[in-house]
Design an enzyme around this catalytic site. Sequence first.
Site, short mmCIF file in Angstrom:
data_model
loop_
_atom_site.label_atom_id
_atom_site.label_comp_id
_atom_site.label_asym_id
_atom_site.label_seq_id
_atom_site.Cartn_x
_atom_site.Cartn_y
_atom_site.Cartn_z
N ASP A 24 0.82 -1.20 0.00
CA ASP A 24 0.00 0.00 0.00
C ASP A 24 0.87 1.26 0.00
OD1 ASP A 24 -2.28 1.51 0.02
OD2 ASP A 24 -2.71 1.22 2.15
N HIS A 41 3.33 3.61 -8.82
CA HIS A 41 3.20 2.19 -9.14
C HIS A 41 4.46 1.68 -9.83
CE1 HIS A 41 -0.91 2.13 -7.84
NE2 HIS A 41 -1.28 3.05 -8.71
N LEU A 135 11.78 -20.11 -4.10
CA LEU A 135 10.67 -19.30 -3.61
C LEU A 135 9.46 -19.42 -4.54
CD1 LEU A 135 9.63 -16.87 -1.75
CD2 LEU A 135 10.55 -15.39 -3.56
#
Length: 252
Positions: A24, A41, A135
């Site tokens: 956020d 962004h 991962l």
Amino acid sequence: MPADLNNQITTDNGNPRHIAIIMDGNGRWAQKRLMPRVMGHREGVKTVRKIVEYCAKQQIEVLSLFAFSSENWRRPQAEVNTLMELFMMTLQSEVDKLDENDIRLRIIGDKTAFSDKLQAKIAQAEAQTCNNRGLTLNIAANYGGRWDITEAFRQIAVKIEQGLLQASDINEDLVNRHLSTADLHEPDLFIRSGGEQRVSNFLLWQMAYTEFYFTDALWPEFDEALLSEAIDSFRRRQRRFGHTGEQVIKQS
């Protein structure tokens, strides 16, 4: 959830096995600098790269990132269009790097709302990395926790209609097996940047026993040091899963 507390032990180095993050603050980061929200962004993508690399080095098993919620369609159309373009560009530019570093990419959410071109790119990226064993990078896009639970029960209802299941078969394990994260360990640590302190419809079922960590840092400001602080906070906590503290100590 397993009844045996020992099944909940984290990695050998004490790190959480699965970290979930709401990224956020991108738009606010840009606005503070008198930039268009889209610049935030784009800067946030750079942070994603750093955090993915750090988690891979720390041998975290799963990193789940909330990239685009099912509610984000309500944002201004220009911002939504930019986010979709950025999603496509990031897939194109990053998938080879993920593959080279043995990282498996997963996209969860209702992908049918995306363009055919983006759906094809997602399928291609997932297929390219599906055999990797490092991962697991789990990206939630057009995702909502309520959608996930609803979709699980819809699938179960279909199987009941087909005679493959009985209503008496429904239990927590059955629901788990129909969620979009069915093959993943539940999140151990949830992090939200940007100063807000809510889960915003992210992994609602899966985070029943997750430890929460909130930071005021906006996502483009979030870095390896801040993630390390969150992990250190996690390590200091006693996870009881309904047991007493004494039981936890005896089984550790």
